[in-house]
Scaffold this active site. Structure first.
Site, short mmCIF file in Angstrom:
data_model
loop_
_atom_site.label_atom_id
_atom_site.label_comp_id
_atom_site.label_asym_id
_atom_site.label_seq_id
_atom_site.Cartn_x
_atom_site.Cartn_y
_atom_site.Cartn_z
N GLU A 199 -51.37 -47.60 11.61
CA GLU A 199 -49.56 -47.15 11.35
C GLU A 199 -48.96 -48.29 10.90
OE1 GLU A 199 -48.95 -44.11 10.95
OE2 GLU A 199 -46.85 -43.46 10.79
N HIS A 249 -51.63 -47.50 4.33
CA HIS A 249 -52.57 -46.26 5.20
C HIS A 249 -53.70 -47.09 4.12
CE1 HIS A 249 -51.10 -44.59 8.43
NE2 HIS A 249 -50.01 -44.03 7.75
N HIS A 280 -45.50 -46.33 2.18
CA HIS A 280 -46.04 -45.55 3.33
C HIS A 280 -46.77 -45.69 2.67
CE1 HIS A 280 -45.86 -44.64 7.06
NE2 HIS A 280 -46.43 -43.54 7.63
N GLU A 281 -47.46 -44.74 2.54
CA GLU A 281 -49.17 -43.65 1.98
C GLU A 281 -50.33 -45.89 1.71
OE1 GLU A 281 -49.79 -41.73 4.08
OE2 GLU A 281 -48.11 -40.62 4.31
#
Lengths: 503, 503
Positions: free
Chosen positions: B297, B271, B267-268
């Protein structure tokens, strides 16, 4: 101004200077980060950011707002507290120094510095002084011009010394350095004829992780506060105080020579103890840091040499070191180990020098700098003069300029007058050690027990807590009751090496 | 102004905004540092420093110098390049927003925020909404007043949405959220009657170091550039772009649930890919970051869900995960593993929710915020309304406010209008995925091969590189040829869960 106005202005002044401190803390963190693991690709933009914040601090130090504070508030004024007075003094000095240089000349100088560092790196690698010579000539010429702007008394070089060690002059240094030289040179000569200790066991493989574990134990013994610091790896080790609650140590691991990390960590740990123990009341002000390069170095050298290379320190710690090692010391007794870590041998590179010969490296640089700024030495003659002095004082001669006159970055960065701080720190440390002996007669026993807390507390009370509230020579005087005196260092070295080499 | 004057002013304006960027980079590093290993005792002084630098940036955004640039330069002016125009637009928006709040009210608000966060933490722990209620009431009242200052069109809440996702309104959200709700709620209901996958093997001990090794491998596959980043441990994971050459990922390790670290890192990492691949020409400007919370997001969720929870991705990586584990998957086939990591089960805590139920958590918060700012809901009724909505949409009811209305920090920090971004990101991601399928028809095959580079390149060309040069809905439109559309996410979830649960 009436009392109320004075209060208002001094509050605004303190807020203004706190802002400068805040920027410096941010700059400090960026510096630490770049040297401990920041991603390579971000470095060029990070330099821009550092440049912008640094200029901001510089501009604040010479702004019209600063000028107004300095004009309105008088340090001698009875209405101002001790901290405000010291702050005014500090800011006034900075203001005068920065304001006297015409803006354009300063900008040109910054560009020159940055170019010179790049060229120096290449020249050092190639061992070719001629590449660097024109840049060094310009740096010296510019610095001379700056010295003219700043003004000077008896000796131009005094003005440069004052940048790093306020109050120390050529007159003082000539005297102490001559005394040191007079004692150390014959000692080095004697040692060269004595039997050298066995040292080969020092260079066996020592795993990095184990070196780190041992270094952490030593920092702990020293009283380094890990909830106000951390230990990281880097290429050129340093300690940095962002604020007393955040003082970081860095070190370097060489698996073929554990001494680099261990003595390096003790050294940087000494710097760190200083910054961790500055009085709370100075936090957030520009006074919340070591008072000078020399006093800072006195703390690191105190721990590195008087603690770390002391036989008593190893009585307990040698067993611990053995536990972390892979067996290289199994056949080596404590005394033999002690002699090995205190081997003295003339060498070409300052940062690799031992405790005894180190001062000679500094004295050589001092004599050269003094000559340059008194027009007695020309830049073009530096390689020859450098090599002659190494031959004379240390009995060895560089085979090329890379391991000679080009070895240090200081001159490429325009830092003239900085080198003496290293030797000053060493002399201060010896003087502090002498004073400490009276208060802590069982110093060696404490070291044997691994109980260094009383030592730290003694230094905190007399040195650390003051930050920049006291000037370096004021601290020396208050702690020892006298001024700079080379005798204590000379005596210490004479006694110590007589023991190590059975002279 | 003539052309030359325009050029001069716009150069000065760009320098001014670069300085704001520089301060923000320094602030970003201090934020990262505090959350990854800064010594505890330095934190309070560090907060002061952060406060001072933040105020500086705030003041710069509303200074008379800024006002002069905005007055003199017109974005529509043909003499200005695209970047300057976008910058002006950005700065104008910031200026209007910050300048319209009376200084005293803003200061009071900052104090209120900081107090409210402290109280919220305690109230959450005690599960006692009544403690927090008066603070939340004040926060809502202040935010309403700010909204009045800022002005609004059809709906007050639109002004708050605009802070985080420019262009998105209540009108748009009502429609897409109703569609999502209409599809997800029956699906959740169906799943509750289907046979649940076996999952107990997920919770066996998985050593932290091995989780890290695996996470690093996955980041590498994603095309994360380690010479422009690093992976560190933290408590509340985040990614931060200091500049495109320095984009750091943080993660958290739970040895009883490896999914926290692995899916968290993916997830990170999503980003981070965004921030690493912003165009070089934006470096050092305030445009050099993701264009909105929602688009950001979309990148993290794209990787976490469409890549990380995809069967194809695990065809190769499951063997790798097994290698790093201590044997817990030995008896578990790939399909069974896939069903386990895609288990869907209504839960109370948003940040622990699965891919299917997550949007419902967001919709509940959206409906409540909208009600609050349209005077249809009062703060004192929040616990009741919250619990009723959880009961209605998810079929479960919090046993206390700590796991109910108090679970998120957002409202305590005054962030109203922020929550919808999470669901928007999810919908954007599904729309991007649909568009990508046309250009990369072999998407699943690439995942099987562990070759994610074409995926990253596709996203970089269409999303990452633009930074803030394009607005969120502009990107959506350019990439997909249409506006926000919940259909793609709804279809994806319907199809996926039909497979996972054999519906």
């Amino acid at each position: 101004m009436n009392k109320e106005e004075i209060k208002k202005v001094s509050t605004a002044f303190k807020e203004y200077s706190s802002k400068m401190s805040a920027y410096n803390e941010a700059l400090g963190l960026m510096f630490w980060d770049l040297r401990t693991g920041a991603p390579k690709k971000g470095a060029s933009q990070r330099s821009e950011v550092i440049g912008m914040l640094s200029s901001e601090v510089f501009e604040m130090s010479t702004s019209s707002e600063m000028a107004a504070y300095l004009a309105k508030l008088t340090p001698v004024d009875g209405d101002l507290d001790e901290i405000t007075c010291a702050l005014l003094d500090e800011c006034q000095k900075e203001y005068d120094r920065n304001k006297k240089i015409p803006a354009k000349e300063y900008r040109d100088y910054v560009v020159l510095q940055s170019k010179a560092e790049g060229i120096w790196e290449e020249a050092k690698e190639k061992g070719d002084f001629s590449m660097f010579q024109p840049y060094l000539e310009k740096l010296v010429a510019t610095t001379k011009r700056f010295t003219d702007y700043w003004g000077y008394g008896e000796n131009k070089y005094d003005t440069l010394l004052d940048l790093y060690e306020p109050g120390v002059t050529v007159g003082v240094l000539d005297e102490v350095f001559n005394e040191l030289k007079g004692k150390i040179v014959p000692l080095v000569h004697k040692i060269s004829h004595a039997e050298a200790p066995r040292t080969e066991f020092l260079f066996d493989h020592f795993p990095k992780e184990k070196q780190k574990d041992f270094s952490l134990k030593v920092l702990e013994q020293m009283g380094y506060d890990f909830s106000a610091g951390r230990l990281d790896e880097t290429v050129h080790p340093f300690a940095i105080g962002l604020n007393p609650g955040d003082v970081r140590v860095t070190t370097k691991y060489d698996e073929k020579d554990w001494r680099t990390a261990v003595f390096g960590t003790i050294h940087e740990g000494g710097h760190a103890l200083y910054e961790q123990n500055i009085s709370e009341k100075l936090v957030g002000t520009p006074l919340c840091t070591g008072t000078s390069m020399g006093i800072h170095e006195s703390q690191s050298l105190f721990y590195e040499n008087f603690v770390g290379r002391n036989l008593s320190f190893w009585k307990k710690n040698y067993a611990l070191l053995k536990d972390f090692s892979t067996g290289q010391f199994d056949e080596v007794g404590l005394e033999e180990f002690y002699r090995a870590i205190n081997e003295s041998k003339p060498s070409l590179i300052r940062i690799e020098a031992d405790e005894l010969t180190y001062a000679l490296h500094i004295i050589i640089r001092y004599e050269i700098e003094k000559g340059l700024f008194n027009d007695e030495i020309e830049v073009k003659d530096l390689p020859r003069i450098w090599n002659e002095k190494y031959e004379e004082y240390l009995g060895i001669r560089p085979s090329n300029d890379g391991e000679g006159v080009l070895q240090d970055v200081h001159w490429a960065g325009g830092s003239f007058g900085y080198f003496p701080s290293y030797a000053l720190g060493y002399m201060y440390a010896a003087q502090f050690r002498e004073a400490m002996r009276e208060d802590i007669p069982n110093f060696d026993q404490l070291l044997e027990e691994g109980n260094l807390v009383p030592v730290k507390e003694w230094l905190t009370e007399r040195v650390h807590q003051w930050g920049k509230l006291k000037k370096p020579l004021e601290i020396l005087e208050d702690v020892t009751g006298e001024g700079l005196n080379a005798k204590y260092l000379a005596d210490y070295l004479t006694e110590k090496y007589a023991g190590v080499y059975s002279l």
